[in-house]
Scaffold this motif. Sequence first.
Motif, PDB file in Angstrom:
ATOM      1  N   SER A  96       0.828  -1.217   0.000  1.00 17.69           N
ATOM      2  CA  SER A  96       0.000   0.000   0.000  1.00 17.69           C
ATOM      3  C   SER A  96       0.858   1.260   0.000  1.00 17.69           C
ATOM      4  O   SER A  96       0.607   2.187  -0.768  1.00 17.69           O
ATOM      5  CB  SER A  96      -0.930   0.007   1.219  1.00 17.69           C
ATOM      6  N   LEU A  97       1.847   1.289   0.869  1.00 21.45           N
ATOM      7  CA  LEU A  97       2.717   2.468   0.947  1.00 21.45           C
ATOM      8  C   LEU A  97       3.520   2.664  -0.341  1.00 21.45           C
ATOM      9  O   LEU A  97       3.685   3.790  -0.806  1.00 21.45           O
ATOM     10  CB  LEU A  97       3.667   2.355   2.136  1.00 21.45           C
ATOM     11  N   SER A  98       4.014   1.565  -0.912  1.00 21.20           N
ATOM     12  CA  SER A  98       4.800   1.704  -2.140  1.00 21.20           C
ATOM     13  C   SER A  98       3.926   2.145  -3.315  1.00 21.20           C
ATOM     14  O   SER A  98       4.391   2.898  -4.176  1.00 21.20           O
ATOM     15  CB  SER A  98       5.549   0.406  -2.453  1.00 21.20           C
ATOM     16  N   LEU A  99       2.666   1.694  -3.346  1.00 22.77           N
ATOM     17  CA  LEU A  99       1.740   2.188  -4.375  1.00 22.77           C
ATOM     18  C   LEU A  99       1.498   3.688  -4.218  1.00 22.77           C
ATOM     19  O   LEU A  99       1.480   4.432  -5.205  1.00 22.77           O
ATOM     20  CB  LEU A  99       0.402   1.459  -4.293  1.00 22.77           C
ATOM     21  N   TYR A 100       1.308   4.112  -2.986  1.00 25.34           N
ATOM     22  CA  TYR A 100       1.087   5.524  -2.680  1.00 25.34           C
ATOM     23  C   TYR A 100       2.290   6.363  -3.127  1.00 25.34           C
ATOM     24  O   TYR A 100       2.140   7.399  -3.793  1.00 25.34           O
ATOM     25  CB  TYR A 100       0.851   5.665  -1.177  1.00 25.34           C
ATOM     26  N   ILE A 101       3.486   5.896  -2.796  1.00 29.40           N
ATOM     27  CA  ILE A 101       4.703   6.618  -3.165  1.00 29.40           C
ATOM     28  C   ILE A 101       4.884   6.629  -4.684  1.00 29.40           C
ATOM     29  O   ILE A 101       5.262   7.652  -5.271  1.00 29.40           O
ATOM     30  CB  ILE A 101       5.929   6.015  -2.450  1.00 29.40           C
ATOM     31  N   TRP A 103       2.532   6.472  -6.961  1.00 39.66           N
ATOM     32  CA  TRP A 103       1.549   7.397  -7.515  1.00 39.66           C
ATOM     33  C   TRP A 103       2.049   8.837  -7.430  1.00 39.66           C
ATOM     34  O   TRP A 103       1.994   9.591  -8.402  1.00 39.66           O
ATOM     35  CB  TRP A 103       0.208   7.253  -6.789  1.00 39.66           C
ATOM     36  N   TYR A 104       2.571   9.211  -6.268  1.00 43.90           N
ATOM     37  CA  TYR A 104       3.039  10.578  -6.111  1.00 43.90           C
ATOM     38  C   TYR A 104       4.335  10.842  -6.862  1.00 43.90           C
ATOM     39  O   TYR A 104       4.587  11.979  -7.292  1.00 43.90           O
ATOM     40  CB  TYR A 104       3.135  10.961  -4.626  1.00 43.90           C
ATOM     41  N   CYS A 138      10.109   3.503  -8.101  1.00 46.25           N
ATOM     42  CA  CYS A 138       8.965   3.381  -7.193  1.00 46.25           C
ATOM     43  C   CYS A 138       7.896   2.452  -7.768  1.00 46.25           C
ATOM     44  O   CYS A 138       7.292   1.665  -7.028  1.00 46.25           O
ATOM     45  CB  CYS A 138       8.367   4.761  -6.900  1.00 46.25           C
TER      46      CYS A 138
END
Length: 169
Positions: A96-101, A103-104, A138
């Motif tokens: 989840s965190l790596s997807l978030y990073i 995306w940004y 990422c």
Amino acid sequence: MAKLALNFYKLLMALSCVAMVAAFGTVLLGVIAREVQWDIGGLDAYAGYAIAAALFLALPATLKHGDHIRVTLLLDRVPARLRGALEWWCLAVAFSLSLYIAWYALRLVWVSYTTHDISPAADASPLWIPQISMALGCIGFALSFGHALVERWRGGSFIAASAEASHVE
């Protein structure tokens, strides 16, 4: 599909190696240029871009090879059932965190491209160009955590356990 992902990790690692050699070459050129009193503007910025590229592009392959730091102090001391649940939770949160990073990171590249953002350093390079390597790394990192979740679901292990990590004193 897994073979394609593994080849993608290898490609990113090869690009990371190229970036590391580029960082070395840029720093070496800077040292030589200073010795002969030749001013080449922006070399420090290019070395920084290459080092950042090497770091981000290597993330997926180093995860696959078990070279990331994993805190096993707790995992080694809990019952097997709880350990499995904790590993699932860790992989899900990391994914989840790596997807978030990712995306940004992609969003940052897009914003830098659309606003024509340039480096404030002497190189005055368009920032979206070096940011692409960060975004690719990422994306690969998020893909590798997703791959780890799928492998865990199938009963296998994605992350190789290194001998140093399993050594407990």
